[in-house]
Write an enzyme that holds these catalytic residues in place. Sequence first.
Site, PDB file in Angstrom:
ATOM      1  N   SER A 120       0.840  -1.205   0.000  1.00  0.00           N
ATOM      2  CA  SER A 120       0.000   0.000   0.000  1.00  0.00           C
ATOM      3  C   SER A 120       0.873   1.253   0.000  1.00  0.00           C
ATOM      4  O   SER A 120       0.953   1.998   0.974  1.00  0.00           O
ATOM      5  CB  SER A 120      -0.919  -0.022   1.221  1.00  0.00           C
ATOM      6  OG  SER A 120      -1.698  -1.188   1.239  1.00  0.00           O
ATOM      7  N   GLY A 140       0.690   4.177  -1.442  1.00  0.00           N
ATOM      8  CA  GLY A 140       0.075   5.491  -1.255  1.00  0.00           C
ATOM      9  C   GLY A 140      -0.084   5.832   0.220  1.00  0.00           C
ATOM     10  O   GLY A 140       0.200   6.957   0.650  1.00  0.00           O
ATOM     11  N   ASP A 141      -0.507   4.853   1.009  1.00  0.00           N
ATOM     12  CA  ASP A 141      -0.680   5.079   2.444  1.00  0.00           C
ATOM     13  C   ASP A 141       0.655   5.328   3.131  1.00  0.00           C
ATOM     14  O   ASP A 141       0.788   6.231   3.954  1.00  0.00           O
ATOM     15  CB  ASP A 141      -1.363   3.865   3.084  1.00  0.00           C
ATOM     16  CG  ASP A 141      -2.817   3.752   2.693  1.00  0.00           C
ATOM     17  OD1 ASP A 141      -3.622   4.575   3.148  1.00  0.00           O
ATOM     18  OD2 ASP A 141      -3.154   2.824   1.937  1.00  0.00           O
ATOM     19  N   THR A 142       1.658   4.495   2.812  1.00  0.00           N
ATOM     20  CA  THR A 142       2.926   4.624   3.517  1.00  0.00           C
ATOM     21  C   THR A 142       3.680   5.876   3.094  1.00  0.00           C
ATOM     22  O   THR A 142       4.388   6.481   3.910  1.00  0.00           O
ATOM     23  CB  THR A 142       3.796   3.369   3.314  1.00  0.00           C
ATOM     24  OG1 THR A 142       3.888   3.062   1.923  1.00  0.00           O
ATOM     25  CG2 THR A 142       3.177   2.184   4.037  1.00  0.00           C
ATOM     26  N   ALA A 164       2.025   8.613   5.106  1.00  0.00           N
ATOM     27  CA  ALA A 164       2.467   8.526   6.493  1.00  0.00           C
ATOM     28  C   ALA A 164       3.881   9.059   6.656  1.00  0.00           C
ATOM     29  O   ALA A 164       4.207   9.731   7.637  1.00  0.00           O
ATOM     30  CB  ALA A 164       2.401   7.079   6.958  1.00  0.00           C
TER      31      ALA A 164
END
Length: 400
Positions: free
Chosen positions: A169, A171-173, A176
Amino acid sequence: MMNTATNTGALSDIRVIEMGQLLAGPFCGQLLGDMGADVVKLEPPGAGDPMRLWGLGEEKVQWEVIARNKKSVSLNLRVPEGQALARRLIATADVLVENFKPGTLEKWGLAPATLQAENPGLIVARMSGYGQTGPYSDRAGFGGIGEAMGGWRYIVGEPDRPPSRMGVSIGDTLTATYGCMGVLAALHVRARTGKGQVVDAALYESVLQVMEGLVPEFDHGGVIRERSGSILPGIAPSNVYTCSDGEYMIGANKDEIWRRLAEAMGRPELADDPRYATHIARGKNQAELDSLIDAWTRTLTVDELDRLMITCSIPAGRVYRAPEMLADPHFAARGAIVEVETERFGPLRMQGAFPHLSQTPSGVRSPAPSRVGQHNREVYGDLLGIGGDELATLTAAGVI
């Protein structure tokens, strides 16, 4: 085992309250926790964060990575009593991390301005699909959507097939990571001013940041990047090539390195061939050059090619999966893989803490909490002075 009670991390004097679920907010909390922050994770009573059930295999172990170095506190943020407790906890904190849909904190009476009125030094890191402002801000957003709108998905995959995706994932990391960078910058400013601020990290913008020249290439020359499979167009040779017993990555696109590769192939004349002699020429003849190199690597084993590339000082490497990472002595020597004594699974190997800091090293100090609300007594008691009877009442009422 890399479990140590001694916290020498750079953020050992920083307390983080982590709200939100799944990946972007919790990964930001993981990064801060790895650097020494005291991370208190708020989970819904009962099932807790859905990340507890994520991952491949029969037994889900992904939680053990993303929740390491954290304390689990159960709290129902959807009821007024839970919101009041959250405000009290946040008043003790340096940083609040959240990845709810924009407007959710405000709906709960936890708007950053309200929280900072009580705690002026508070830094609020907010991760969302489209950011806290703009016409799309109230839309739901997941990492894959950010990857699509940020330009990533369109260019990933083979040219004759629909867009593909990376197997993690990203995009999420990425979001973050940018959120964590924002927190560190805000802490630096707070050291000068004493004031906190809001860090606004959007999924699509975080992806957009790593898209290199995609926008200006179109703006200036009308060039639209397309899917290109395993290559980066115009950068050659730089690809994964087939050996007789596996796959191997070679990056020899710089002129002098390409010359060394040509010599290693027993074809030194290729370095001066007009089709391959320069960066531009190799880019124009990329497919032909890759085919030529692949025909050569197919005559070698991975071990043979690896030894040759090391001898000739050519940037190259094996294509690793988890088994190869766990067996590699360099990974172990650098702490890239560490063994953590987890509560549910016993000794478990996972990626280590990064980046490396020479004076204030990051690390895995404690395993992921196995139970939702595992640290209720410790956190509510130590920070808020809530005793056992009151905890029991709040638990019975479904507040914690």
